[in-house]
Write a protein that holds these residues in place. Structure first.
Motif, PDB file in Angstrom:
ATOM      1  N   VAL A  60       0.692   7.171  -4.966  1.00 23.67           N
ATOM      2  CA  VAL A  60       1.433   5.924  -5.158  1.00 23.67           C
ATOM      3  C   VAL A  60       2.777   5.990  -4.431  1.00 23.67           C
ATOM      4  O   VAL A  60       3.172   5.043  -3.738  1.00 23.67           O
TER       5      VAL A  60
ATOM      6  N   TYR B 129       2.384   5.286  -0.673  1.00 15.54           N
ATOM      7  CA  TYR B 129       2.229   3.884  -0.270  1.00 15.54           C
ATOM      8  C   TYR B 129       3.492   3.070  -0.506  1.00 15.54           C
ATOM      9  O   TYR B 129       3.774   2.128   0.237  1.00 15.54           O
ATOM     10  N   ILE B 130       4.267   3.422  -1.539  1.00 18.93           N
ATOM     11  CA  ILE B 130       5.539   2.723  -1.751  1.00 18.93           C
ATOM     12  C   ILE B 130       6.435   2.931  -0.528  1.00 18.93           C
ATOM     13  O   ILE B 130       6.997   1.984   0.031  1.00 18.93           O
TER      14      ILE B 130
ATOM     15  N   GLN C 147       5.577   3.932   2.472  1.00 16.92           N
ATOM     16  CA  GLN C 147       5.008   3.349   3.683  1.00 16.92           C
ATOM     17  C   GLN C 147       5.478   1.905   3.836  1.00 16.92           C
ATOM     18  O   GLN C 147       5.875   1.473   4.916  1.00 16.92           O
ATOM     19  N   LEU C 148       5.466   1.174   2.718  1.00 16.52           N
ATOM     20  CA  LEU C 148       5.929  -0.220   2.737  1.00 16.52           C
ATOM     21  C   LEU C 148       7.399  -0.310   3.142  1.00 16.52           C
ATOM     22  O   LEU C 148       7.769  -1.102   4.012  1.00 16.52           O
ATOM     23  N   ILE C 149       8.226   0.547   2.501  1.00 23.64           N
ATOM     24  CA  ILE C 149       9.672   0.506   2.756  1.00 23.64           C
ATOM     25  C   ILE C 149       9.964   0.847   4.222  1.00 23.64           C
ATOM     26  O   ILE C 149      10.687   0.120   4.912  1.00 23.64           O
TER      27      ILE C 149
ATOM     28  N   GLY D 253       8.665  -1.630   6.698  1.00 25.25           N
ATOM     29  CA  GLY D 253       9.466  -2.857   6.608  1.00 25.25           C
ATOM     30  C   GLY D 253      10.735  -2.749   7.429  1.00 25.25           C
ATOM     31  O   GLY D 253      11.150  -3.700   8.094  1.00 25.25           O
ATOM     32  N   ILE D 254      11.357  -1.563   7.400  1.00 30.50           N
ATOM     33  CA  ILE D 254      12.579  -1.363   8.185  1.00 30.50           C
ATOM     34  C   ILE D 254      12.242  -1.288   9.677  1.00 30.50           C
ATOM     35  O   ILE D 254      12.868  -1.948  10.501  1.00 30.50           O
TER      36      ILE D 254
ATOM     37  N   ALA E  90      -1.102   9.873   1.900  1.00 34.35           N
ATOM     38  CA  ALA E  90      -0.875   8.445   1.699  1.00 34.35           C
ATOM     39  C   ALA E  90       0.126   7.874   2.701  1.00 34.35           C
ATOM     40  O   ALA E  90      -0.041   6.764   3.183  1.00 34.35           O
TER      41      ALA E  90
ATOM     42  N   VAL F 275       8.427  -3.150  -4.328  1.00 35.16           N
ATOM     43  CA  VAL F 275       6.989  -3.207  -4.566  1.00 35.16           C
ATOM     44  C   VAL F 275       6.658  -4.300  -5.588  1.00 35.16           C
ATOM     45  O   VAL F 275       5.716  -5.076  -5.402  1.00 35.16           O
TER      46      VAL F 275
ATOM     47  N   SER G 192       3.816  -7.096   4.920  1.00 37.27           N
ATOM     48  CA  SER G 192       4.135  -6.013   5.862  1.00 37.27           C
ATOM     49  C   SER G 192       5.378  -6.307   6.690  1.00 37.27           C
ATOM     50  O   SER G 192       6.167  -5.409   6.980  1.00 37.27           O
ATOM     51  N   GLN G 193       5.546  -7.575   7.096  1.00 37.23           N
ATOM     52  CA  GLN G 193       6.612  -7.863   8.053  1.00 37.23           C
ATOM     53  C   GLN G 193       7.952  -8.126   7.397  1.00 37.23           C
ATOM     54  O   GLN G 193       8.989  -7.775   7.945  1.00 37.23           O
TER      55      GLN G 193
ATOM     56  N   PRO H 135       9.100  -7.227   3.947  1.00 33.68           N
ATOM     57  CA  PRO H 135       9.005  -6.727   2.571  1.00 33.68           C
ATOM     58  C   PRO H 135      10.283  -6.909   1.759  1.00 33.68           C
ATOM     59  O   PRO H 135      10.242  -6.899   0.533  1.00 33.68           O
ATOM     60  N   PHE H 136      11.426  -7.058   2.452  1.00 36.44           N
ATOM     61  CA  PHE H 136      12.677  -7.124   1.697  1.00 36.44           C
ATOM     62  C   PHE H 136      13.108  -8.554   1.373  1.00 36.44           C
ATOM     63  O   PHE H 136      14.215  -8.793   0.912  1.00 36.44           O
TER      64      PHE H 136
ATOM     65  N   VAL I  86      -6.401   3.866  -6.090  1.00 32.91           N
ATOM     66  CA  VAL I  86      -5.385   3.400  -5.140  1.00 32.91           C
ATOM     67  C   VAL I  86      -5.741   3.863  -3.726  1.00 32.91           C
ATOM     68  O   VAL I  86      -5.702   3.088  -2.774  1.00 32.91           O
ATOM     69  N   GLN I  87      -6.125   5.122  -3.593  1.00 31.35           N
ATOM     70  CA  GLN I  87      -6.473   5.665  -2.279  1.00 31.35           C
ATOM     71  C   GLN I  87      -7.727   4.985  -1.732  1.00 31.35           C
ATOM     72  O   GLN I  87      -7.856   4.765  -0.538  1.00 31.35           O
TER      73      GLN I  87
ATOM     74  N   MET J  72      -2.856  -5.800   1.731  1.00 30.16           N
ATOM     75  CA  MET J  72      -1.540  -5.362   1.269  1.00 30.16           C
ATOM     76  C   MET J  72      -1.182  -5.951  -0.095  1.00 30.16           C
ATOM     77  O   MET J  72      -0.524  -5.312  -0.903  1.00 30.16           O
TER      78      MET J  72
ATOM     79  N   LEU K  44      -0.211  -0.739  -6.991  1.00 32.16           N
ATOM     80  CA  LEU K  44       0.928   0.176  -7.123  1.00 32.16           C
ATOM     81  C   LEU K  44       1.713  -0.165  -8.389  1.00 32.16           C
ATOM     82  O   LEU K  44       2.076   0.711  -9.169  1.00 32.16           O
TER      83      LEU K  44
END
Lengths: 281, 277
Positions: free
Chosen positions: A116, A119-120, A122-124, A127-128, A221, B29, B41-42, B44-45, B229-230, B241, B248
């Motif tokens: 978990v 993947y958290i 990976q998103l962060i 995103g940057i 992950a 998340v 994905s593009q 997220p914030f 999850v995996q 996503m 998550l």
């Protein structure tokens, strides 16, 4: 004093012993032996001597790359985690308002599992990086620092709790005496606090070293080794060697033995080095 | 009366900022789990707004794709049973081998300690083959395997504490007519209770989050939460996503709930478990 007679052995020790043998002891011994064999399952082993060990290093550069990546990662992670955790512990033992709340927040990521977490982050990180037209798998450097950031986020709180326990164990009388004698805060830190928390430093270094070397879930992950296996750590490389293609089981087992020896030597060396600096108080 | 120093105020401000940094990943998340899958994905914030908000759709898709309720059940069942079995059997073992220092018991103790530094990959392949052979490739067999893997740390921690219990209490119980079993349950185990909580917490944190061991042993038939999850990542060409974010969040909620309710014990347990090392 031996009042517990032999017949109680089967009640008290046998269940744990059998489970331990099946889960660990027998597989460990078989693993050592099989690393010198060629095999598909465990029953068709042919002794081949050191061939697997030679192939582990020479078949392709994967294993050496993974070893080097793991060592580089562990080096950065161990320093970042321990320095920040120790500083936070110093800050949280001054009786500042909200100490409990801060401790709660910093420790929380530790409870979240590796998959978990991967993947958290990976998103962060994606995103940057998206703003610059990259993703985490476009360059191994991103994966490297991503793993360092992830592990720091996960382990800082745990190590902080251990350092806090160590600092709180220092007798206040010693700290008072240092203050009365006019010791500067830096001097107190160097001459009293750090020597007194050596046992905590020993255990924190031990835990960060072994955890960093053994990292698997987070690696799988976050990047799964991409790009081109460049961010693959040893544990993941061994897994892929075993299950990635048929005929490499022996090589995988040989890599695992090398990995085990590496972790054991590094961990024992560290225990020896820091234990010798512990003082009796 | 303690006076507030400037340095303390600065530290306080710093800690507030750092707490926020620590919480950003989780907040991100959670926020994204309510956005439609194409706008995750593009950006997220960016918080969900009227065009990207998708309600609980991600949760519905994620639960359908992964079979989350059953994964939750298996995770809970395996974790609770394994931890119960580990605490029960390793406390008995630790007490017995600490009090009866035969050569076998001493060797066994050192083997338990030794097992703690061996990486899982060393025994991964052979262990899963043996588990297959012995028909341990089901949730009940897995509990038995967890007893074997958890034994190292747990026996080590229990032994450390047993050494500090005065033996005279046990002798008194024996003289008063208790057998060994009664002595353990009525005299020793009550004193071991704080240590038992430590052992239970350390093992819960490990087993609940464990991925590779259950994946290799029962992964094809029974999914635990990390496997589910995996699976979301591995089972499809492109990852949904939205479903991923929802899963998550669903994985984090039980952990955070457990943490916030048992926080006192968890932090104490973690500190106590390490000091013995």
């Amino acid at each position: 004093m031996r009042y517990a007679s032999k017949r109680w052995f089967s009640v008290f020790v046998l269940p744990t012993f059998v489970a331990f043998s099946i889960a660990f002891l027998i597989p460990f011994i078989m693993g050592l032996y099989l690393s010198f064999c060629e095999f598909r399952t465990v029953s068709d082993a042919n002794f081949v001597g050191f061939e697997n060990y030679i192939r582990a290093f020479s078949a392709n550069g994967d294993f050496l790359n993974a070893l080097w990546f793991t060592v580089r990662f562990a080096f950065a992670a161990i320093i970042v985690i321990n320095v920040i955790a120790f500083l936070l512990a110093l800050m949280l033992t001054r009786g500042i308002r909200g100490t409990n709340l801060f401790r709660t927040v910093f420790f929380m990521p530790n409870l979240i599992g590796g998959i978990v977490l991967g993947y958290i982050w990976q998103l962060i990180i994606n995103g940057i990086l998206y703003n610059y037209g990259y993703s985490i798998t476009s360059n191994a450097t991103f994966g490297y620092w991503g793993l360092v950031a992830l592990s720091s986020w996960q382990m800082i709180g745990y190590m902080m709790v251990l350092y806090i326990a160590g600092i709180q164990n220092i007798p206040t009388a010693i700290l008072e005496a240092a203050r009365v004698d006019g010791a500067t805060p830096l001097r107190t830190l160097r001459s009293i606090i750090i020597p007194s928390v050596m046992p905590s430093i020993t255990i924190c270094l031990f835990l960060t070293i072994t955890n960093s070397f053994k990292l698997f879930d987070q690696n799988l992950a976050l990047t799964a080794g991409a790009p081109a296996k460049q961010t693959q750590m040893v544990a993941l490389d061994i897994y892929n060697t075993f299950y990635g293609r048929v005929g490499y089981e022996g090589v995988g087992q040989a890599k695992a033995v090398v990995f085990f020896i590496l972790v054991a030597v590094v961990a024992l060396l560290q225990l020896y080095l820091t234990r010798s600096r512990e003082v009796e108080n | 009366m303690k006076k507030t120093r400037i340095s303390d105020i600065l530290i306080f401000v710093f800690l507030v900022a750092l707490s926020f940094v620590f919480l950003i990943p989780i907040i991100t998340v959670v926020a994204n789990s309510f956005k439609d899958k194409f706008s995750i994905s593009q950006t997220p914030f960016v918080l969900p707004n009227s065009t990207t908000f998708s309600g609980v759709e991600n949760y519905i898709n994620g639960i359908a794709d992964t079979g989350f309720p059953s994964a939750f059940f298996w995770s809970l069942f395996i974790t609770l049973s394994s931890v119960g079995v580990i605490v029960l059997f390793t406390s008995m073992t630790a007490w017995y081998i600490t009090r009866n220092k035969t050569r076998f018991n001493k060797t066994l103790y050192y083997l338990f300690v030794f097992s703690m530094i061996v990486p899982f990959q060393m025994v991964m392949f052979t262990m899963s083959k043996i588990a297959n052979l012995l028909r341990l490739d089901n949730p009940f067999g897995l509990i038995f395997i967890y007893l074997g893997f958890g034994a190292g740390l747990s026996v080590f921690i229990f032994s450390g504490f047993v050494k500090s219990i005065p033996i005279s209490l046990e002798e008194a119980a024996i003289i008063d007519g208790c057998n060994v079993f009664q002595t353990f349950w009525h005299v020793v185990f009550p004193m071991l209770r704080p240590t038992a909580i430590t052992v239970a917490i350390l093992n819960t944190m490990w087993i609940w989050n464990d991925y590779l061991l259950p994946y290799l042993i029962i992964g094809s038939d029974y999914k635990t939460i990390p496997i589910a999850v995996q699976y979301l990542k591995g089972g499809y060409g492109s990852v949904d996503m939205g479903a991923m974010m929802a899963m998550l969040v669903l994985s984090i909620v039980p952990v955070v709930t457990f943490y916030l309710t048992c926080q006192k014990y968890i932090i104490k347990g973690v500190a106590a478990g390490a000091v013995k090392g």
